[in-house]
Every structure is written in structure tokens, then in C-alpha cells.
Scaffold this active site. Structure first.
Site, PDB file in Angstrom:
ATOM      1  N   GLU A 412      36.204  35.989  11.119  1.00 28.84           N
ATOM      2  CA  GLU A 412      36.177  35.486   9.726  1.00 28.84           C
ATOM      3  C   GLU A 412      35.451  34.235   9.807  1.00 28.84           C
ATOM      4  O   GLU A 412      35.601  33.189   9.197  1.00 28.84           O
ATOM      5  CB  GLU A 412      37.098  35.298   9.024  1.00 28.84           C
ATOM      6  CG  GLU A 412      37.741  36.593   8.484  1.00 28.84           C
ATOM      7  CD  GLU A 412      38.985  36.603   7.456  1.00 28.84           C
ATOM      8  OE1 GLU A 412      39.345  35.519   7.407  1.00 28.84           O
ATOM      9  OE2 GLU A 412      39.222  37.485   7.014  1.00 28.84           O
ATOM     10  N   GLU A 503      40.820  44.211   8.354  1.00 23.83           N
ATOM     11  CA  GLU A 503      41.923  43.958   7.555  1.00 23.83           C
ATOM     12  C   GLU A 503      41.994  44.402   6.197  1.00 23.83           C
ATOM     13  O   GLU A 503      40.943  44.416   5.681  1.00 23.83           O
ATOM     14  CB  GLU A 503      42.009  42.347   7.434  1.00 23.83           C
ATOM     15  CG  GLU A 503      42.540  41.599   8.738  1.00 23.83           C
ATOM     16  CD  GLU A 503      42.305  40.125   8.633  1.00 23.83           C
ATOM     17  OE1 GLU A 503      42.710  39.798   7.609  1.00 23.83           O
ATOM     18  OE2 GLU A 503      42.155  39.742   9.653  1.00 23.83           O
TER      19      GLU A 503
END
Length: 593
Positions: A412, A503
Site C-alpha cells: 500500500e 486483502e
């Protein structure tokens, strides 16, 4: 870096157990000149934060000290004696007696020092290890240290898991011959029914020696031999390493001087191929669909400390569910995890500790960005140097594990601002240079969409962390499904690459039940997963689903976290929520298709 092991020419002792322990402020006089003046003993391996019923130790920011004495085995005379620390989170310094022998920055990869001259065979030596948990904008992972009005130092960081620290993995003392195998690199491939093993051996201690290799199957039969430090072996009708069947050969590497065997290293290897073709991920030429989790090295009391019983239990639970893979989110795990995955045919996405390189994200939520993430005053050239060092050390440690099929170099990061590309391009080039045999990826966060992400074309596989229905469109699963599918089809048509959802999930309080739609209930977690799965099954480019998370885990304190992150399908002590049974039904059915 070769893992220490015992062979006919090598020995090791593992220094697990209780070590003297002190915070830096309490360790006077300096710990490397005398015995630590402390009543505390800390277990190794373990994070120290939760072990003591002491808030000051739990919240400590800065250095701590570990110390113990050890007797070097009498039979190690004439050998090189090496002291190895499997991990010190996030910075370590090592003294033997009063001599500093090693310093290392990076909390999840090993480092070592040759201590032959100060650790004589048969003698006792005092080992003192300092560990510093401080994070800055120039460390990986990054963080900041604040000083409150009361003078208390606080560590702030942007990753959503607790900053456990200490000696979370083993410390080892091992002996090797003067002339020895220093490194081995193996790359395998499959050509029809023939297995291909290319090897390269580095020797230390002498130049005029001969390297011999002997490739043996699981029953000890020789299936290939070679002479020289570099070579290629071909194995007809090779038994392959593959998902669900971790068949391992052993590459026996001998260093011979004249008629004398100087060193032997036995390297387990798996013969297999990994490729990306279009929107498919191929292992041994067969399409592979990732089913599994993002995980954490996290448990009560131990924190991030390695524990064999917990590891075996976690793998057993993954097997019970039909999971075939996991990502080492968000740092390299203990090498024992990869050894186990190698033996049992579990597929691994191996990730660096580069999490938190994103000023617009914290704890899953997006906030206002007041400055660029990649800039001279934030994540800068020195940050990238630390990041590059982490990539080098990860690949050096894990390059020979057949279970590792892909490198993830960040989780991320900021991927939409202009500076992201110039930061990551050199790192991608470095990773490809170090290991051209495996695909590369990074885990993308929500703001990096198919139309504005500046990094996706650099990588082989698109990995997306998405929380439609949770952080976005909270509890509106119909709208979540629409937006998820729209985005996935955008990635599919724009890039034509495989997509793994690395995720997805929802915080869930075990035991909370509801008749209707209620966020945090077990029923809602199941409904959200079903919604995502229905979308995945409609998009051909989706070749993987990794639920966040395997088990609940600890985070820093905050108003959105009640005793940690609750997105696990198991509780922190590994009791299944309803979602675990939902996933088991789906994944076991998929495994029999």
C-alpha cells in the site's frame, strides 16, 4: 545468506532461552563492558513488549539490551565461529565481550559476524545484543518519534499492526571450516518431463579448490551430478515440487581440496517453474489460483516471537480450510515458515517490510494529504536506500525456497503522486536483476485505480487491497459489489495481467450475531466474503483471493481498534468465526474441481 545447519562438516548451537534484559536507561554501566545490572530476564525468541507486566517496558521507545554467556564447544578449535542473529527489530548491535562485532538496520532479516578470534573453543564468552525499535522517515518501515508535553517519547507509524520489538527469532552460534561454501544460488525450470536445475556456488577461504554437486531425490538416490562452481543439471522424468505436494530434492554441495573434503552443505530444493502468461499465473505450466490469507507473526505474550507449535497449528488450520497460499504481510517471516511451506507444498508471496510509505493512509482510512509522500523531507533517497537493502536481504535469504513464487516489494505505498514512479523504478530494476526467475508485485491501495496508478505497469501481477462494504460503502454490499466489479473489469481491460485480491474483509467481533445487516457481526463478515466471491467468479483475470486476515492481531491503541484488528476469520487464540467455515466450504470445493 545460507541458513546455518548441521552437516558432516558443520555444527551449530541455538541460543534460545532466558537472557538478562534491561532498558537502555537502566543498563549502567555500559552493558558490553560488564554483566548487565538487572533483575529482568527475557525469553528469546519473543518480543519483549507483552512479556512483563510493566507499562514502561511495553511502551518503551529506544534501545534495550539482552545478555547471556555461552561456552564455545571444545571441538570447534580450528573452525570459523560465526554468531548469527535471525532478526532484531528494527536495529541491532552485537558485542562479544567488550568488542563490537556487528551492526544491522532492518528488523526482519538475519545478520552475522565472524567471532573466531574472540570466541576460543572451550571458553565462555559474554554476548550482549542491543535492539532499537525506533522508526523514522528514513527507515523501512517508516515512522516518526514525538515528544509529548510531559517529555514522554512516543513512536508513531502508519502501519496498522503493533510495533513489537526485541529478539523475536533465534540467536545462533555455529562453526564452519576455514574453506567453506559461502553461498549457493539455485534456479529451477521444467522442460516437458525434464527438470532443470541451474546452480552457482560461492566458496570462501581458498581459490584452488574443486566444487562437486550431487542432486539426490527424497530416497537419497543420485539423479544428477556436476563439477565446478557453476552448472546445469537435467533430471529426466523429474518429480516436481508443486502446490499441495512439497516434494524436495537435496543438492549436496562439496568443497574438495585434493582428496580432502573441506566442507559440505545440504540444500533442500524443489524443482518447479513459475511464469506469468497473459492473465494467468502458471506453476509447472498449470494455472494456479491463490486461496489463502494475509497473515501476521502475532500471538498473545510472544508478540511477533517465533513459536514452532503456533506455526504448525496455523498451517494445520490453513490446511483444514483448503487454503493453498499466504502472503508474508508485511515483512519477511521467520525462515522456518518457508522451510515448512517448502516441505508441504504451500505457495508463498514473500514481502519486504516496506509498509506505510503513504501519508494519505492510516489504519485503513484515507485522510487529507498535506505533503507529498515521496520528497526530500519525507520518503527520500535514504529511505529508498534502506528499501533497496531490504530487497537485497530478502532475496539473498529466500531465493532458494521453492514455496516462494513471487516477491512483493511494498504494501500500500502511495502510487498516484508523481514521485512514486521515480522512487519505485530503481527498486523494481534491482529486484529483477537480483532474481529474474520470479514475478514481481506490490499490494495496491484504494486510491490507486486503473486509470491513475503510476506503478502497475512496472509489475507482473496486480495485487489489490480492497474494502468496499467496510471502509467504503460501509454495510451496503449491493453497492460494494457493483463498485468492486467495475474496478476489477477496469484493471482487466487496461492491463491484461493476473489480479490477486491480497486483502478483503471486515472487522468482526466473535460472538456478535445479528438477524439483519449489522457491521461487526459474524453474519456480516460471511455476507461480505460471499459478495466478493460472487464478483471474483465473474472476472476471469482474478486468479487469487487472500482474505485479510487469517487471525485477529494486535495494533497500536486507537478509537477504531478494540484490542487490535478484528478482521481475522480466527480469533487471536485461533478459534474459528463463522467466516472460517464459509471459506472452508468454498475452498475445499475448489480444491476438488
Amino acid at each position: 545468506m545460507l541458513k546455518p545447519l548441521s552437516t558432516i562438516t558443520r555444527e551449530q548451537i541455538v541460543l534460545d532461552g532466558l537472557w538478562l534484559f534491561a532498558l537502555d536507561d537502566d543498563a549502567r554501566p555500559e552493558p558490553w563492558t560488564t554483566t548487565l545490572d538487572t533483575p529482568l530476564e527475557a525469553p528469546v525468541p519473543a518480543s519483549y513488549n507483552d512479556v512483563f507486566a510493566d507499562q514502561e517496558i511495553h511502551d518503551h521507545v529506544g534501545w534495550v539490551w539482552y545478555q547471556r554467556t555461552v561456552r564455545v564447544p571444545r571441538g570447534w578449535g580450528g573452525e570459523r565461529v560465526i554468531l548469527r542473529v535471525d532478526a532484531a527489530t528494527h536495529e541491532g548491535v552485537v558485542y562479544v565481550g567488550d568488542k563490537r562485532v556487528a551492526h544491522h538496520v532492518g528488523g526482519y532479516t538475519p545478520f552475522e559476524a565472524d567471532v573466531t578470534d574472540i570466541a576460543p573453543a572451550g571458553e565462555e564468552v559474554r554476548i550482549t545484543i542491543g535492539v532499537n525499535n525506533e522508526l523514522t522517515n528514513e527507515t523501512i518501515p517508516p515512522g516518526t518519534i514525538e515528544v509529548s508535553e510531559t517529555g514522554r517519547r512516543k513512536q508513531r507509524y502508519r502501519h496498522d499492526f503493533y510495533n513489537y520489538a526485541g529478539l523475536a527469532r533465534s540467536v545462533r552460534l555455529y562453526a564452519v571450516p576455514e574453506v567453506r561454501v559461502a553461498d549457493v544460488t539455485v534456479v529451477t525450470d521444467v522442460a516437458g518431463t525434464t527438470g532443470v536445475v541451474e546452480y552457482e556456488v560461492t566458496v570462501a577461504g581458498a581459490e584452488d579448490v574443486e566444487v562437486r554437486v550431487d542432486l539426490r531425490d527424497k530416497d537419497g538416490r543420485t539423479v544428477g551430478t556436476g563439477v565446478g562452481a557453476r552448472g546445469r543439471l537435467e533430471v529426466a522424468d523429474a518429480r516436481l515440487w508443486q502446490p499441495g505436494e512439497g516434494y524436495l530434492h537435496t543438492l549436496v554441495v562439496d568443497v574438495v581440496e585434493g582428496d580432502e573434503l573441506r566442507d559440505r552443505y545440504d540444500l533442500p530444493i524443489g524443482i518447479r517453474s513459475v511464469r506469468v502468461e497473459g492473465a494467468r499465473f502458471l506453476i509447472n505450466g498449470e494455472p494456479f489460483h491463490f486461496r489463502g490469507f494475509g497473515k501476521h507473526e502475532d500471538s498473545a505474550i510472544r508478540g511477533r516471537g517465533f513459536d514452532n507449535a503456533l506455526m504448525v497449528h496455523d498451517f494445520a488450520l490453513m490446511g483444514w480450510m483448503g487454503a493453498n497460499s499466504f502472503r508474508t504481510s508485511h515483512y519477511p517471516y521467520a525462515e522456518e515458515f518457508l522451510d515448512y511451506a517448502d516441505r508441504h507444498g504451500i505457495v508463498v508471496i514473500d514481502e519486504t517490510a516496506a509498509v506505510g510509505l503513504n501519508l494519505g493512509l492510516g489504519g485503513g482510512f484515507h485522510g487529507a494529504v498535506t505533503q507529498a509522500s515521496f520528497s526530500p523531507t519525507m520518503f527520500n533517497d535514504r529511505t529508498r536506500e534502506a528499501h533497496a537493502r531490504g530487497i537485497r536481504e530478502l532475496i539473498a535469504r529466500d531465493k532458494n525456497h521453492p514455496s516462494v513464487v513471487m516477491w512483493s516489494i511494498a504494501n500500500e505505498p502511495e502510487s498516484v503522486e508523481e514521485g512514486a514512479r521515480s522512487y519505485f523504478e530503481p527498486l523494481v530494476s534491482l529486484a529483477r536483476e537480483l532474481d529474474p526467475s520470479r514475478p514481481l508485485t506490490y499490494a495496491n491501495e484504494y486510491r490507486g485505480q486503473f486509470h491513475n496508478d503510476r506503478l502497475a505497469d512496472l509489475f507482473d501481477v496486480i495485487c489489490l487491497n480492497r474494502y468496499y462494504g467496510w471502509y467504503n460503502e460501509t454495510a451496503d454490499l449491493e453497492l460494494a459489489a457493483k463498485r468492486l466489479e467495475s474496478e476489477l473489469r477496469g484493471w482487466e481491460s487496461t492491463f491484461g495481467k493476473p489480479i490477486i485480491i491480497t486483502e478483503y474483509g471486515a472487522d468482526t467481533l466473535a460472538g456478535l450475531h445479528a438477524v439483519g445487516v449489522q457491521a461487526w457481526s459474524e453474519e456480516f463478515q460471511v455476507a461480505l466474503l460471499r459478495t466478493y466471491h460472487e464478483v471474483f467468479d465473474r472476472v476471469d483475470a482474478v486468479i487469487g483471493e487472500h482474505v485479510w486476515n487469517f487471525a485477529d492481531f494486535q495494533t497500536s491503541q486507537g478509537v477504531i481498534r478494540v484490542d487490535g484488528n478484528k478482521k481475522g476469520v480466527f480469533t487471536r487464540d485461533r478459534r474459528p468465526k463463522a467466516a472460517a467455515h464459509e471459506l472452508r466450504a468454498r475452498w475445499l470445493a475448489a480444491a476438488t474441481d
